[in-house]
Scaffold this motif. Sequence first.
Motif, short mmCIF file in Angstrom:
data_model
loop_
_atom_site.label_atom_id
_atom_site.label_comp_id
_atom_site.label_asym_id
_atom_site.label_seq_id
_atom_site.Cartn_x
_atom_site.Cartn_y
_atom_site.Cartn_z
N ASN A 168 -6.37 3.25 -1.56
CA ASN A 168 -7.06 4.35 -0.88
C ASN A 168 -7.85 3.90 0.33
O ASN A 168 -7.81 4.52 1.38
N ARG A 169 -8.57 2.82 0.17
CA ARG A 169 -9.48 2.40 1.24
C ARG A 169 -8.80 1.62 2.34
O ARG A 169 -9.14 1.77 3.52
N VAL A 172 -4.15 3.81 2.72
CA VAL A 172 -4.16 5.20 3.18
C VAL A 172 -5.37 5.45 4.07
O VAL A 172 -5.33 6.24 5.01
N LYS A 173 -6.45 4.77 3.78
CA LYS A 173 -7.67 4.86 4.60
C LYS A 173 -8.19 6.27 4.73
O LYS A 173 -8.47 6.74 5.84
N GLY A 175 -10.43 9.59 2.39
CA GLY A 175 -11.14 9.98 1.18
C GLY A 175 -12.44 9.24 1.01
O GLY A 175 -12.77 8.35 1.79
N TYR B 131 0.01 13.17 0.47
CA TYR B 131 -0.91 12.46 -0.41
C TYR B 131 -2.33 13.02 -0.28
O TYR B 131 -3.01 13.27 -1.27
N THR B 132 -2.73 13.22 0.95
CA THR B 132 -4.06 13.78 1.19
C THR B 132 -4.20 15.16 0.55
O THR B 132 -5.21 15.46 -0.11
N ARG B 135 -4.60 14.83 -3.15
CA ARG B 135 -5.92 14.37 -3.56
C ARG B 135 -6.95 15.47 -3.43
O ARG B 135 -7.78 15.68 -4.30
N GLU B 156 -12.28 10.13 -7.48
CA GLU B 156 -11.48 9.21 -6.68
C GLU B 156 -11.28 7.88 -7.42
O GLU B 156 -10.21 7.28 -7.37
N ALA B 160 -7.89 6.22 -8.56
CA ALA B 160 -7.56 4.83 -8.23
C ALA B 160 -7.03 4.12 -9.47
O ALA B 160 -6.04 3.39 -9.43
#
Lengths: 199, 199
Positions: A168-169, A172-173, A175, B131-132, B135, B156, B160
């Motif tokens: 995620n971080r 996809v970067k 959220g 994906y966004t 989420r 989140e 993960a």
Amino acid sequence: MTSAPDATPPAEPARRRRRDPEAHRAAILDAAREAFAEHGYALATIRDIARRAGVTHGLVMRHFTSKEQLFLCAVPGTRDLDEIVAGDVASLPERVAAGFVARMETNAADDPFVTLIRSAASNERAAIDLYTAMRRRSVAAYRTVLDGDDVDVRVELMAAQLIGVAFNRYIVKAGPLAAMTAGELTAHLSRVLRGIMFG
Amino acid sequence: MTSAPDATPPAEPARRRRRDPEAHRAAILDAAREAFAEHGYALATIRDIARRAGVTHGLVMRHFTSKEQLFLCAVPGTRDLDEIVAGDVASLPERVAAGFVARMETNAADDPFVTLIRSAASNERAAIDLYTAMRRRSVAAYRTVLDGDDVDVRVELMAAQLIGVAFNRYIVKAGPLAAMTAGELTAHLSRVLRGIMFG
DNA sequence: ACAAATAATGACCAAGTGGTCATCAGGGAT
DNA sequence: ATCCCTGATGACCACTTGGTCATTATTTGT
């Protein structure tokens, strides 16, 4: 016969052919690490790597024979995990969280962790093998300080957490996990890892 | 017995040209879901999808215009999350764990979760967008039963965890997480998710 | 100064990609 | 039966990929 390779683009007209195998080899490896981390094994191209390294793709092949060989040479195994693990068990989660965040934060751009996540998606043998090796080594490191018959599972669950967070971080970067500061991340991760490890 | 019932000879020489747009469209979508889940967006090919659907790649283009369009049509958003979330908060972790495992176990082969993980690796816009969206919907669902200002972060972190587990068990398919039974997985996941959610 | 050794290049290849399009054929309406 | 719309095909395009290899340019040993 207008086989003019390229009519001298403004930049460097007379680019002399350098002859320096060691430097070139190193440059290629750096470029490869970068490209593989950025696109994953399957989508990274030898030509792009050559371009980044400032050489021709023929030279890349000459030095590393095949894309797979290059991958194996460029992507190293996990480093410094043993140092992080060593120490008193009570604060292990904090050290792991801090170590992970520090490492990723300083240069996620070509971290093997990211590379392997991106590459495993393509079912490539080389990537899967490297990933397996990396996991095996992790478990071994943790085994030196932890015991119990479900250590493997707990370590794996921690790894899963790190993978998800990295995804995620750093991939996809987007959220909340991507938005928070490194410090906040470390705090959250410490708590979660503690729960997984000792819960 | 002795006479071969040649209902379907090994190869079909006279493959008549069928004319059935609806059925073909559906077949293509199924094939696409499968292929995208198996290889991710970038590595799946239209020709392979066409082959699986028993049509030509020209027809795929005719129906869906482009690979990206096909992807958007084929990969649906998250389903049934709301039902799982609804209920008493105390047992939420167990329901989430059980729901996740049940869903993945019955058909990880073309689950959008796997597809998106595999696809996001290639920085493809379409995949990242899906994906966004997924989420965002998840967080919204959880927000209906949970409160607190760090709900988003906790959700989140749970996501993960699920991503990491999915990665190991359903993508790489190796290690302890891949080896254990569905029941064991559910148990472990329940514990970990509980820690993340209420720890 | 010259030649042998070899690092580096770039043209080339077969295979595969997403996408286009002229063409053909199935089947409902007439 | 016939027409004709259109679903379906497959040849084709420009481009990219990993990989090969004859050539060329640069060092180095003498």
